[in-house]
Design an enzyme around this catalytic site. Structure first.
Site, mmCIF file in Angstrom:
data_model
loop_
_atom_site.group_PDB
_atom_site.id
_atom_site.type_symbol
_atom_site.label_atom_id
_atom_site.label_comp_id
_atom_site.label_asym_id
_atom_site.label_seq_id
_atom_site.Cartn_x
_atom_site.Cartn_y
_atom_site.Cartn_z
ATOM 1 N N HIS A 78 0.840 -1.204 0.000
ATOM 2 C CA HIS A 78 0.000 0.000 0.000
ATOM 3 C C HIS A 78 0.877 1.257 0.000
ATOM 4 O O HIS A 78 0.644 2.184 -0.782
ATOM 5 C CB HIS A 78 -0.929 -0.016 1.224
ATOM 6 C CG HIS A 78 -1.650 1.288 1.461
ATOM 7 N ND1 HIS A 78 -2.945 1.496 1.043
ATOM 8 C CD2 HIS A 78 -1.244 2.436 2.055
ATOM 9 C CE1 HIS A 78 -3.303 2.727 1.380
ATOM 10 N NE2 HIS A 78 -2.292 3.322 1.994
ATOM 11 N N GLU A 79 1.888 1.260 0.867
ATOM 12 C CA GLU A 79 2.780 2.428 0.936
ATOM 13 C C GLU A 79 3.545 2.601 -0.379
ATOM 14 O O GLU A 79 3.770 3.720 -0.831
ATOM 15 C CB GLU A 79 3.752 2.315 2.114
ATOM 16 C CG GLU A 79 3.098 2.155 3.495
ATOM 17 C CD GLU A 79 2.086 3.253 3.827
ATOM 18 O OE1 GLU A 79 2.217 4.364 3.305
ATOM 19 O OE2 GLU A 79 1.154 2.972 4.600
ATOM 20 N N HIS A 122 1.631 4.577 -2.852
ATOM 21 C CA HIS A 122 1.738 6.037 -2.731
ATOM 22 C C HIS A 122 2.983 6.538 -3.468
ATOM 23 O O HIS A 122 2.959 7.589 -4.106
ATOM 24 C CB HIS A 122 1.829 6.441 -1.253
ATOM 25 C CG HIS A 122 0.514 6.329 -0.532
ATOM 26 N ND1 HIS A 122 -0.645 6.885 -1.020
ATOM 27 C CD2 HIS A 122 0.174 5.725 0.640
ATOM 28 C CE1 HIS A 122 -1.637 6.634 -0.178
ATOM 29 N NE2 HIS A 122 -1.174 5.918 0.837
ATOM 30 N N GLU A 165 -6.028 7.104 -1.209
ATOM 31 C CA GLU A 165 -5.930 5.898 -0.370
ATOM 32 C C GLU A 165 -6.589 4.704 -1.044
ATOM 33 O O GLU A 165 -6.069 3.591 -1.011
ATOM 34 C CB GLU A 165 -6.558 6.147 0.999
ATOM 35 C CG GLU A 165 -5.838 7.180 1.856
ATOM 36 C CD GLU A 165 -4.380 6.821 2.122
ATOM 37 O OE1 GLU A 165 -4.030 5.625 2.081
ATOM 38 O OE2 GLU A 165 -3.576 7.734 2.348
HETATM 39 ZN ZN LIG Z 1 -2.112 5.271 2.583
#
Ligand SMILES: [Zn+2]
Length: 191
Positions: A42-43, A46, A122
Site C-alpha cells: 500500500h505504501e 503512494h 488511499e
Molecule cells: Zn495510505
C-alpha cells in the site's frame, strides 16, 4: 512507536533522499508476514503514484485559491457589515475578526474536499496493493487487525466520513480488498 501508542502504523514520507517507508514496531510484531507485505505494498502504491507531490500540489492550490477568494470576498463583507461592526475598511486592523470568521468558513467548506481527495488516493493505493501482492485476503486481514488494535469504528456515520476521514472506513476497505482480490484472481484464471 509502541512507547507512544498501541496503534499499528505505517507511512510513506519524505522527499528526495529522505524518502522512506516507515513501519511501526506495533505493526511488525503483531501482523503476520503477508499482512506486513500488504501494508508495505500500500505504501509503495503512494510512491508509484507520486502521492506526496499530489498532496503538496493540492495543498498549494487550496492555499492560493482561498487567499484569492478571500481577497475578493473580504472587502465586500467588511463593507456590508460596517453598520454592525463599525469597521468600514479592510486596512483597519479592527477588521481582523471578520477576516478570521471568513477564513474559518472557507476552511469548513474546504474540509470535505480535502478529505475526499485524500480518500481517493488511499483507495487507489489499496487497489494497487492487492494487485501487486495478488492477495486480497491478506489485505483484508491486515485491515481487520488494524481496526481492532486501533479501536477504530469500522463503519462510521456517512457525514463524519465526508467531513473528517482522510482514509475510507475500514469496512469499506475490507470489502474493496476482497472484491479486488477476486477480480484479479478471475483475470489471471482467464489468462
Ligand atoms: Zn495510505
Amino acid at each position: 512507536m509502541s512507547r507512544q501508542s498501541e496503534k499499528p502504523n505505517a507511512m510513506f514520507t519524505g522527499l528526495g533522499n529522505t524518502k522512506r517507508i516507515v513501519l511501526g514496531d506495533t505493526l511488525l510484531e503483531r501482523f503476520s508476514s503477508d499482512e506486513v507485505e500488504a501494508v508495505v505494498a500500500h505504501e509503495l502504491g503512494h510512491q508509484v503514484h507520486g502521492d506526496i507531490w499530489r498532496l503538496i500540489g493540492f495543498g498549494a492550490s487550496a492555499g492560493f485559491g482561498t487567499a484569492w477568494l478571500l481577497s475578493r470576498l473580504a472587502p465586500r463583507v467588511v463593507r456590508r457589515t460596517r453598520q454592525r461592526t463599525g469597521v468600514s475598511d479592510l486596512a483597519d486592523e479592527a477588521s481582523l475578526p471578520v477576516l478570521a470568521l471568513l477564513m474559518t468558513a472557507m476552511g469548513f467548506v474546504l474540509m470535505p474536499v480535502q478529505a475526499a481527495f485524500s480518500r481517493a488516493l488511499e483507495r487507489r493505493a489499496d487497489r494497487f496493493a492487492v494487485e501487486l501482492t495478488g492477495n486480497g485476503e491478506a489485505y483484508a486481514k491486515a485491515m481487520e487487525r488494524l481496526a481492532a488494535q486501533a479501536l477504530a469504528d469500522p463503519d462510521p456515520p456517512r457525514p463524519v466520513v465526508v467531513m473528517l476521514y482522510s482514509h475510507p472506513p475500514i469496512a469499506e476497505r475490507i470489502r474493496a480488498a476482497r472484491n479486488a482480490g477476486r477480480q484479479f484472481q478471475d483475470e489471471s484464471n482467464v489468462r
